[in-house]
Scaffold this active site. Structure first.
Site, short mmCIF file in Angstrom:
data_model
loop_
_atom_site.label_atom_id
_atom_site.label_comp_id
_atom_site.label_asym_id
_atom_site.label_seq_id
_atom_site.Cartn_x
_atom_site.Cartn_y
_atom_site.Cartn_z
N LYS A 15 -9.82 16.88 1.52
CA LYS A 15 -8.78 17.81 1.05
C LYS A 15 -8.74 17.86 -0.47
O LYS A 15 -8.64 18.93 -1.05
CB LYS A 15 -7.40 17.38 1.56
CG LYS A 15 -7.04 18.00 2.87
CD LYS A 15 -5.55 18.04 3.19
CE LYS A 15 -4.76 16.82 2.83
NZ LYS A 15 -5.19 15.59 3.48
N TYR B 126 0.85 -1.20 0.00
CA TYR B 126 0.00 0.00 0.00
C TYR B 126 0.89 1.25 0.00
O TYR B 126 1.78 1.38 0.86
CB TYR B 126 -0.94 -0.01 1.22
CG TYR B 126 -1.68 1.29 1.39
CD1 TYR B 126 -2.66 1.69 0.47
CD2 TYR B 126 -1.39 2.15 2.45
CE1 TYR B 126 -3.32 2.91 0.60
CE2 TYR B 126 -2.05 3.36 2.58
CZ TYR B 126 -3.01 3.74 1.66
OH TYR B 126 -3.65 4.95 1.79
N CYS C 20 -10.81 13.37 4.55
CA CYS C 20 -11.83 14.33 5.00
C CYS C 20 -12.05 15.46 3.99
O CYS C 20 -12.45 16.56 4.36
CB CYS C 20 -11.45 14.93 6.34
SG CYS C 20 -11.50 13.74 7.67
N HIS D 109 0.10 19.16 6.41
CA HIS D 109 -0.78 18.22 5.71
C HIS D 109 -1.91 19.07 5.12
O HIS D 109 -3.01 19.12 5.67
CB HIS D 109 -1.30 17.21 6.73
CG HIS D 109 -1.95 16.00 6.15
ND1 HIS D 109 -2.91 15.29 6.81
CD2 HIS D 109 -1.78 15.35 4.96
CE1 HIS D 109 -3.30 14.26 6.08
NE2 HIS D 109 -2.64 14.28 4.95
C1 OXD Z 1 -3.12 9.97 3.73
C2 OXD Z 1 -2.89 10.10 2.29
O1 OXD Z 1 -3.44 8.85 4.21
O2 OXD Z 1 -2.70 11.23 1.84
O3 OXD Z 1 -3.04 11.00 4.41
O4 OXD Z 1 -2.86 9.11 1.57
MN MN Z 2 -2.71 12.78 3.33
#
Ligand code: OXD
Ligand code: MN
Length: 649
Positions: free
Chosen positions: A295, A238, A293, A269
């Site tokens: 983004k 993954y 969420c 982030h």
């Molecule tokens: C996360 C992603 O899990 O960006 O934050 O994949």
């Molecule tokens: Mn992320």
């Protein structure tokens, strides 16, 4: 304080190569002529020693140097297909990759920071002492690439030459990982040495999937050595666990900003996106949200999309906040991506001409399908757990979804219609005026509110609370998610928080350039705001309204209602913004969304105070902001009761 290069460099401790002479000798013996030739532009001695040690540790059968040329990238694609890590789909350039059913998200319980005795850590992170990590690596990594090819690529996290860009090496036996790296990061083979010299450091990442069987996954580890800025990843595929250029190196950049670039840089982030305001002016936003969420959706709602996951900031000579996206591609969750909410992304996913690596969706007749795409779903196919048919259940009798909740698509950001590719590639970065923080919050905070000063803004970030999502294995419940960066903050939260207060209060900003800081929340539900049913009060497309209002607010074109938690929008200013997305906006809905639920907010403040009081050395500014909010909210409650509608504010 984090000390770099402290303790044993594990790669050298296990690989046994300590000098450039030994490294060159090993490289001459192990690489064929063509790949030796390709490695010649890399003269950085530390990098060559790292590479040599990775080779002696992992003992691959052969080694491939990825120069980033079209031929090399094609070699990687073909290698991944040949090894069965990806399979071609009907559409040209589309492939499917499946991760093991046990490896569908970040393995948080198998992810550790390698630390030295006495180092302060985030209370939200797991760590392992260096000696224990060495024991694991000595047991599991020697020979892990026997029978495989080791691929080595050189990348820049950010446009080459940007103040906050940092180079990195990715070493893996997985074609899928290298193929993903090519879509997500800028290959900087030709610039690697110069960049490593300019920045004074580079990151190293070593991964191998081993045999890639379910029996291996309990042994999987994701180790991040903070002192040597090196990651190790084993027995998983993954990308969130293996392509450590992403979150592994993001964590190092958080450390670097927190301990070595105070008041100079931040690593967050966050998405980066632009909105076009009145008279065509462009206003740039950077916004934090926990994984899964919204983004990506928020980023793409802008007119000038720059990045959907990570942002690195600095303040330029003119006092302007600048941001770069360390990535150039998207590793996006596909559940609920559909024509209505994400038209540009859908054009890439269903149209022609875009290279896409799909993961963990349902494949029927070589076409990918996923939950929430707004299309007719097939009855059967193959997905992340093998053959799938409608109604299929697991051993416990639970329905198996058509596609995994964390299934993804990997593609170049520049393929997306509203991507501001020129700006995204500009080492000068995007000029950011508005910072937002958000989480999955069903009942407490309104859809948008603005801090009255930088301290309040930092506290909005510190106070994010969010429901767990499918991006982390084993995560449940509603949790604190400071700055939505919590899973990626290695050091003490107090150190990170102090760096935030210092940065946003910096005298390098002028009153005009200091960013507006705001909270966003898309997840209020009817039942929690005086209505009935568990449905959301808003829709995906309302994002444009909240960003649109912030755009106007940031330029002084609208005023907010001043409250104990900051400024809220006036109803009359929102109506035209809703009209622009073809929606009516009833006053009753506004009241539900923007009423202050005082007891809930007070409970939140208590929850945060209690949690932070367990940390050492938390900056006093945090408690000052909470104390003032508490007094003001209690006064308001005395006057108007526990639920105060905006008319009473
Ligand atoms: C996360 C992603 O899990 O960006 O934050 O994949
Ligand atoms: Mn992320």
């Amino acid at each position: 304080m984090l000390e770099l290069k402290k303790g044993d460099d594990i790669l050298a401790a296990v690989g046994g190569i300590n000098t450039i002479g030994e490294a060159r000798d090993l490289i001459a013996r192990k690489l064929d002529d063509e790949n030796q030739k390709k490695l010649t532009p890399i003269k950085n001695e530390d990098a060559l020693i790292k590479i040599a040690n990775a080779i002696t540790m992992c003992t691959p059968d052969s080694i491939f140097i990825n120069s980033g040329s079209a031929a090399d990238v094609q070699w990687i694609r073909d290698y991944s297909l040949g090894k069965g890590e990806e399979k071609k789909l009907a559409k040209d350039g589309h492939t499917i990759h499946f991760d093991l059913p046990q490896d569908q998200a970040r393995l948080v319980n198998q992810t550790y920071y390698i630390i030295n005795e006495g180092e302060k850590m985030s209370s939200l992170a797991k760590s392992v002492l260096r000696a224990e990590a060495i024991d694991y690596i000595k047991e599991f990594m020697p020979g892990i690439m026997t029978g495989k090819t080791m691929m080595i690529g050189f990348y820049s996290r950010g446009p080459v030459g940007a103040e906050a860009a940092i180079p990195a090496i990715e070493i893996s036996s997985s074609g899928y990982v290298l193929h993903s790296a090519e879509l997500l990061y800028r290959n900087c083979y030709s610039d690697f040495d110069a960049e490593a010299e300019r920045v004074g450091l580079f990151y190293s990442n070593v991964h191998s999937e081993g045999n890639n069987t379910p029996e291996d996954v309990p042994n999987a580890r994701i180790f991040m050595d903070r002192s040597w800025m090196t990651t190790f990843s084993t027995f998983c595929t993954y990308a969130g666990n293996t392509l450590l250029l992403k979150k592994g190196n993001h964590r190092f950049t958080v450390d670097y900003a927190t301990y070595y670039q105070v008041e100079k840089q931040l690593s967050e982030h966050m998405f980066i996106t632009g909105m076009t305001g009145p008279d065509g002016r462009k206003t740039f936003f950077a916004g934090a949200a926990p994984s899964g969420c919204g983004k990506t959706t928020t980023a793409m709602a802008g007119t000038d999309f720059v990045g959907d996951d990570l942002a690195q900031f600095w303040i330029d000579k003119g006092g302007v906040l600048r941001a770069i996206n360390p990535e150039k591609g998207i590793f996006g969750i596909v559940e609920d991506v559909n024509r209505e909410g994400d038209p540009y992304l859908m054009d890439c996913l269903r149209g022609d001409g875009t290279e896409v690596i799909w993961s963990n969706v349902l494949i029927t007749d070589d076409v990918p399908h996923w939950i929430g795409n707004g299309e007719t779903a097939p009855d059967k196919g193959v997905n992340f757990q093998g053959e799938w048919h409608k109604g299929k259940t697991d051993e416990a009798g639970n329905p198996i979804p058509m596609s995994h909740k964390n299934s993804r698509c990997t593609l170049l950001a520049s393929e997306i219609e509203n991507h501001a590719t020129g700006l995204a590639e500009d080492p000068a970065g995007a000029p950011v005026k508005v910072i937002t923080y958000s989480g999955r919050d069903a009942d407490t905070m309104p859809p948008v509110w603005v801090a009255r000063n930088s301290d309040e803004g930092v506290v909005i970030g510190a106070s994010i609370v969010s429901k767990a999502t499918a991006t982390e294995i084993g995560a449940t419940g509603v949790r604190r998610q400071p700055w939505a960066n919590a899973p990626f903050i290695p050091g003490a939260l107090s150190d990170y928080m102090r760096a935030q207060f210092t940065f946003f209060n910096s005298a390098k900003f002028s009153d005009k350039t200091r960013p507006v800081m705001a909270g966003l929340n898309y997840f209020l539900t009817h039942v929690d705001r005086g209505g009935s049913g568990t449905g959301l009060l808003g829709e995906k497309k309302d994002v444009k309204v909240w960003l649109g209002w912030l755009e106007l607010f940031a330029h002084g074109d609208v005023k907010g209602i001043e409250t104990a938690i900051g400024f809220l929008p006036e109803y009359d200013d929102l109506v035209p913004l809703f009209k622009s997305i073809d929606k009516e906006y009833p006053k009753a809905l506004y009241d539900m969304q923007f009423a202050l639920y005082i007891d809930k907010i007070l409970d939140r403040i208590e929850l945060q105070k209690e949690a932070y009081s367990k940390e050492e050395d938390i900056p006093g500014e945090l408690y000052e902001v909470y104390a003032k909010q508490k007094v003001d909210l209690e006064q308001l409650k005395e006057k108007h009761g526990a639920i105060v509608t905006p008319d009473n504010l």
